[in-house]
Design a protein around this motif. Structure first.
Motif, PDB file in Angstrom:
ATOM      1  N   TYR A 127      -7.189  46.604  33.329  1.00 16.81           N
ATOM      2  CA  TYR A 127      -7.971  47.265  34.195  1.00 16.81           C
ATOM      3  C   TYR A 127      -8.872  46.236  34.727  1.00 16.81           C
ATOM      4  N   LYS A 128      -9.769  45.606  33.902  1.00 22.20           N
ATOM      5  CA  LYS A 128     -10.698  44.860  34.423  1.00 22.20           C
ATOM      6  C   LYS A 128     -10.316  43.711  35.163  1.00 22.20           C
ATOM      7  N   ASP A 129      -9.130  43.103  35.041  1.00 20.32           N
ATOM      8  CA  ASP A 129      -8.581  42.025  35.595  1.00 20.32           C
ATOM      9  C   ASP A 129      -8.103  42.528  37.107  1.00 20.32           C
ATOM     10  N   TRP A 130      -7.696  43.912  37.086  1.00 21.35           N
ATOM     11  CA  TRP A 130      -7.237  44.416  38.336  1.00 21.35           C
ATOM     12  C   TRP A 130      -8.319  44.835  39.521  1.00 21.35           C
ATOM     13  N   LEU A 131      -9.224  45.317  38.527  1.00 25.22           N
ATOM     14  CA  LEU A 131     -10.457  45.692  39.418  1.00 25.22           C
ATOM     15  C   LEU A 131     -11.132  44.316  40.102  1.00 25.22           C
ATOM     16  N   ALA A 132     -11.088  43.223  39.297  1.00 27.83           N
ATOM     17  CA  ALA A 132     -11.710  42.071  39.719  1.00 27.83           C
ATOM     18  C   ALA A 132     -10.947  41.554  41.203  1.00 27.83           C
ATOM     19  N   ARG A 133      -9.579  42.011  41.177  1.00 28.11           N
ATOM     20  CA  ARG A 133      -8.740  41.505  42.164  1.00 28.11           C
ATOM     21  C   ARG A 133      -8.975  42.580  43.442  1.00 28.11           C
ATOM     22  N   LEU A 183      -3.050  51.397  41.726  1.00 27.03           N
ATOM     23  CA  LEU A 183      -2.159  51.485  40.756  1.00 27.03           C
ATOM     24  C   LEU A 183      -2.583  52.800  40.002  1.00 27.03           C
ATOM     25  N   ILE A 184      -1.392  53.685  39.753  1.00 35.36           N
ATOM     26  CA  ILE A 184      -1.812  54.830  39.182  1.00 35.36           C
ATOM     27  C   ILE A 184      -1.278  54.713  37.796  1.00 35.36           C
ATOM     28  N   GLU A 199       3.375  41.641  35.625  1.00 34.73           N
ATOM     29  CA  GLU A 199       2.527  40.896  36.614  1.00 34.73           C
ATOM     30  C   GLU A 199       3.564  40.766  37.922  1.00 34.73           C
ATOM     31  N   ALA A 200       4.589  40.774  37.958  1.00 32.23           N
ATOM     32  CA  ALA A 200       5.342  40.831  39.164  1.00 32.23           C
ATOM     33  C   ALA A 200       5.184  41.970  39.669  1.00 32.23           C
ATOM     34  N   PHE A 201       5.199  43.004  38.958  1.00 31.56           N
ATOM     35  CA  PHE A 201       5.039  44.348  39.814  1.00 31.56           C
ATOM     36  C   PHE A 201       3.667  44.628  40.372  1.00 31.56           C
ATOM     37  N   VAL A 202       2.652  44.043  39.813  1.00 27.54           N
ATOM     38  CA  VAL A 202       1.125  44.178  40.373  1.00 27.54           C
ATOM     39  C   VAL A 202       1.432  43.284  41.644  1.00 27.54           C
ATOM     40  N   ASN A 203       1.890  42.075  41.425  1.00 23.39           N
ATOM     41  CA  ASN A 203       1.798  41.144  42.647  1.00 23.39           C
ATOM     42  C   ASN A 203       2.588  41.847  43.944  1.00 23.39           C
ATOM     43  N   HIS A 204       3.529  42.730  43.380  1.00 25.04           N
ATOM     44  CA  HIS A 204       4.260  43.037  44.561  1.00 25.04           C
ATOM     45  C   HIS A 204       3.527  44.263  45.205  1.00 25.04           C
ATOM     46  N   ILE A 205       2.894  45.114  44.467  1.00 24.47           N
ATOM     47  CA  ILE A 205       1.947  46.248  44.932  1.00 24.47           C
ATOM     48  C   ILE A 205       0.927  45.664  45.687  1.00 24.47           C
ATOM     49  N   GLN A 206      -0.072  44.599  45.319  1.00 20.92           N
ATOM     50  CA  GLN A 206      -1.005  44.188  46.195  1.00 20.92           C
ATOM     51  C   GLN A 206      -0.418  43.280  47.237  1.00 20.92           C
ATOM     52  N   ALA A 207       0.208  43.737  48.241  1.00 21.19           N
ATOM     53  CA  ALA A 207       0.860  42.817  49.256  1.00 21.19           C
ATOM     54  C   ALA A 207      -0.192  42.388  50.241  1.00 21.19           C
ATOM     55  N   ASP A 208      -0.101  41.199  50.821  1.00 17.72           N
ATOM     56  CA  ASP A 208      -1.024  40.759  51.474  1.00 17.72           C
ATOM     57  C   ASP A 208      -1.365  41.557  52.840  1.00 17.72           C
ATOM     58  N   ILE A 229      -8.008  45.866  43.227  1.00 21.42           N
ATOM     59  CA  ILE A 229      -7.009  46.781  43.185  1.00 21.42           C
ATOM     60  C   ILE A 229      -7.742  47.962  42.530  1.00 21.42           C
ATOM     61  N   HIS A 230      -7.356  49.258  43.093  1.00 25.49           N
ATOM     62  CA  HIS A 230      -8.085  50.452  42.676  1.00 25.49           C
ATOM     63  C   HIS A 230      -7.234  50.971  41.531  1.00 25.49           C
ATOM     64  N   ILE A 231      -7.550  51.812  40.932  1.00 22.78           N
ATOM     65  CA  ILE A 231      -7.142  52.275  39.565  1.00 22.78           C
ATOM     66  C   ILE A 231      -7.263  53.639  39.229  1.00 22.78           C
ATOM     67  N   VAL A 232      -6.203  54.509  39.322  1.00 23.95           N
ATOM     68  CA  VAL A 232      -6.274  55.977  38.990  1.00 23.95           C
ATOM     69  C   VAL A 232      -5.466  56.284  37.720  1.00 23.95           C
ATOM     70  N   THR A 233      -6.116  56.998  36.936  1.00 24.32           N
ATOM     71  CA  THR A 233      -5.404  57.522  35.610  1.00 24.32           C
ATOM     72  C   THR A 233      -5.953  58.577  35.014  1.00 24.32           C
ATOM     73  N   PRO A 234      -4.944  59.499  34.641  1.00 23.03           N
ATOM     74  CA  PRO A 234      -5.427  60.562  34.103  1.00 23.03           C
ATOM     75  C   PRO A 234      -5.786  60.716  32.725  1.00 23.03           C
ATOM     76  N   ASN A 235      -5.741  59.471  32.102  1.00 20.07           N
ATOM     77  CA  ASN A 235      -6.214  59.575  30.581  1.00 20.07           C
ATOM     78  C   ASN A 235      -7.387  58.730  30.621  1.00 20.07           C
TER      79      ASN A 235
END
Length: 592
Positions: free
Chosen positions: A578-584, A565-566, A549-558, A586-592
């Motif tokens: 992912y669902k919560d991050w997309l709602a915020r 997030l990769i 949670e702290a990591f994501v909050n840091h990356i999503q800087a005002d 945040i763009h998501i990239v994943t190779p899986n």
């Protein structure tokens, strides 16, 4: 850079932090020795904190607190020590002995009377500048003997030439008296450097007074006008005027130049620029003002001047800077009885003037159905009661429906001369606030289009400031990136980004900032970015226990427009986020 006109004056002003101790006085002399122009007028403040200490002495004496004597002695020792460190104790000790003897006599009178006048307070408060100017002048004279780069100097007690009288907005300079006195003081003496006391002046009756808050900056502007200077340089502890408060906006940049009007607008809304009143003499005389850093004199600084009207417009950075005023109250006066009725605004603001309420911002709908205005929060309740009293009859008869008070507000202002010529600035400004989820309570924009101001909730102040700065200053393609799982795939991606990031920025204006790398148990976060050349070593040395949670909050800087997030893991637990991050957003990239 600065003008290099032979025999023309350049005024240099050094604030309290620039002359905080003996080492700083040496630095000031060194800076001056490397600055162009032979003739320098050097305005100095008191040593850092000294003016406050002098005012404290008067208060302690009024309260009959015996500690004032010990504090006065400590203040004297502080100056004696600085003089000794500079090798000028012989010249300064008799001056300090005499002045402190006089000060103790004044403080004793305050003690006996349990009160003091404004004249007494100003007499005492101005001594810091008097000592500081003599300290610097004595050191310069001593150094001149064996350092040809340091010129001869003499010191000027500003009280001998500068005459001011009180005015509603502050001291008013008597130019007709002050200029001839200054020219007479200069006389035929060709000494190239003059060290001048800032802050202090005399009234027409000869009584010592001060130039009040920001008085030393005002002194520099005044003596710039008195000497017909070609430049005024304000030396402070920042590299220049910044596009926003760097404590709240990490991406703030130093502005190369700005107009007097832009500087006045930013200063009015709390930016760390010259006070508008202090700029008036320089503006009147058309003298450029430079803001430069005593601690980084190699930096060019910011030039405040009257720009060439024929110069090309800056449409990329049409907004020069952003500023906020916190602790604001918003009052809304609303009613059908105001429509088409002349004199409503006159009654409203006249009543507020009578009780000393300062109105910061005004907004009125064209329908005339409502007027809202902002005042300092401490005056909010007084303003509301004053408006209710002024419109008592209209409220009683229902012609005015309500007077509402909202506290906990801030004003956010965007300032720039070129906003009037650049289409879409307002759209970007309000769009940035909308994307950041900031609600706007009121809007004001002058017909000059130099300033757009909005009232917002104070709790949103920093987020709003960062959002509009990024929206108008940073590239639309600035990305804050976090990588989760720097294993085989993640490490390969980091290597690719390291190789491609410079070209992406130079060729495609894409600014990729890797601001976080996270493994299952540890994470590394940085601002503004992680150095991809040495990320592995930093991870081993500087990483901390993982906290998603702290990591994501840091990356999503005002203060950055886009968050990515990769996810290079195969973790279902992370995928469920992912669902919560997309709602915020945040763009998501994943190779899986």
């Amino acid at each position: 850079m600065l003008h290099r006109v032979k025999n023309s004056w350049v005024v240099h002003k050094f604030g309290g932090t620039s002359v905080a101790n003996a080492e700083r006085y040496r630095k000031v002399a060194d800076i001056l020795s490397h600055e162009p122009s032979e003739r320098k007028a050097i305005v100095v403040s008191a040593m850092s904190g000294v003016t406050d200490k002098l005012i404290e002495l008067v208060e302690l004496a009024r309260k009959r607190n015996e500690v004032y004597r010990a504090k006065a002695d400590a203040l004297k020792q502080q100056h004696l020590q600085a003089a000794e460190d500079l090798g000028v104790l012989g010249e300064l000790a008799p001056v300090l002995d005499a002045d402190f003897s006089d000060l103790l006599a004044v403080l004793k009178a305050v003690w006996l009377g349990k009160s003091y006048s404004e004249e007494t307070l100003e007499l005492v408060a101005g001594h810091g500048e008097i000592w500081s100017a003599q300290m610097l002048n004595a050191y310069v004279c001593k150094e001149h003997a064996h350092n040809p780069a340091i010129s001869r100097s003499r010191w000027l007690d500003a009280r001998a030439v500068l005459t001011v009288r009180p005015g509603e907005t502050g001291p008013i300079v008597d130019w007709d008296v002050s200029k001839p006195r200054f020219q007479a003081w200069l006389g035929e003496d060709d000494t190239p450097w003059v060290v001048i006391t800032g802050y202090v002046a005399s009234r027409p009756d000869g009584v010592t007074t001060t130039l009040k808050r920001n008085g030393s900056d005002f002194s520099a502007s005044i003596f710039g006008a008195l000497s017909d200077a070609v430049d005024i340089v304000i030396w402070t502890d920042v590299d220049g005027v910044l596009s926003a408060d760097p404590r709240r906006v990490p991406e703030a940049i130093v502005l190369d130049e700005m107009s007097y009007d832009e500087a006045v607008e930013l200063a009015y809304f709390g930016a760390k620029v010259l006070h508008p009143h202090t700029m008036a003499p320089a503006l009147m005389a058309g003298i450029p003002i430079w803001i430069r850093n005593t601690f980084n004199p190699a930096h060019r600084g910011t030039k405040i001047h009257r720009p060439d009207p024929n110069a090309p417009r800056n449409f990329v950075h049409a907004v020069k800077g952003f500023s906020t005023v916190d602790k604001v109250a918003l009052i809304n006066l609303e009613g059908t009885g105001m429509i088409g009725v002349p004199g409503v605004a006159n009654r409203l603001f006249g009543a507020l003037k009578d009780v000393g309420v300062s109105v910061i911002m005004i907004s009125q709908a064209s329908s005339e159905h409502s007027i809202c205005f902002a005042v300092p929060e401490a005056q909010g309740q007084t303003a509301k009661e004053t408006v209710e009293k002024a419109f008592f009859a209209e409220l009683h008869h229902g012609h005015i429906q309500r007077v509402e008070l909202a506290t906990g507000c801030s004003i956010l202002a965007a300032v720039g001369d070129d906003m009037v010529h650049a289409a879409g600035v307002s759209a970007k400004f309000f769009g940035a606030l909308g994307k950041a989820g900031v609600n706007i309570r009121a809007i004001a924009q002058g017909s000059s289009e130099r300033n757009i101001s909005v009232v917002i909730d104070q709790k949103d102040s920093t987020r709003a400031l960062r959002a509009v700065h990024s929206g108008l200053y940073l590239s639309d393609q600035t990305l804050s990136v976090g990588i989760i799982g720097p294993g085989l795939i993640g490490s390969a991606l980091l290597a690719q980004l390291q190789a491609q990031a410079p070209e992406l920025k130079s060729q495609f204006k894409i600014d990729l900032r890797i601001r976080g790398i996270m493994r299952s148990e540890r994470m590394l976060m940085a601002n503004p970015r992680i150095d991809l050349d040495t990320w592995a070593q930093h991870f081993e040395k500087d990483s901390v226990p993982a906290d998603l949670e702290a990591f994501v909050n840091h990356i999503q800087a005002d203060h950055l427009p886009h968050t990515v997030l990769i996810d290079c893991t195969s973790s279902e637990e992370i995928a469920f986020k992912y669902k919560d991050w997309l709602a915020r957003g945040i763009h998501i990239v994943t190779p899986n």
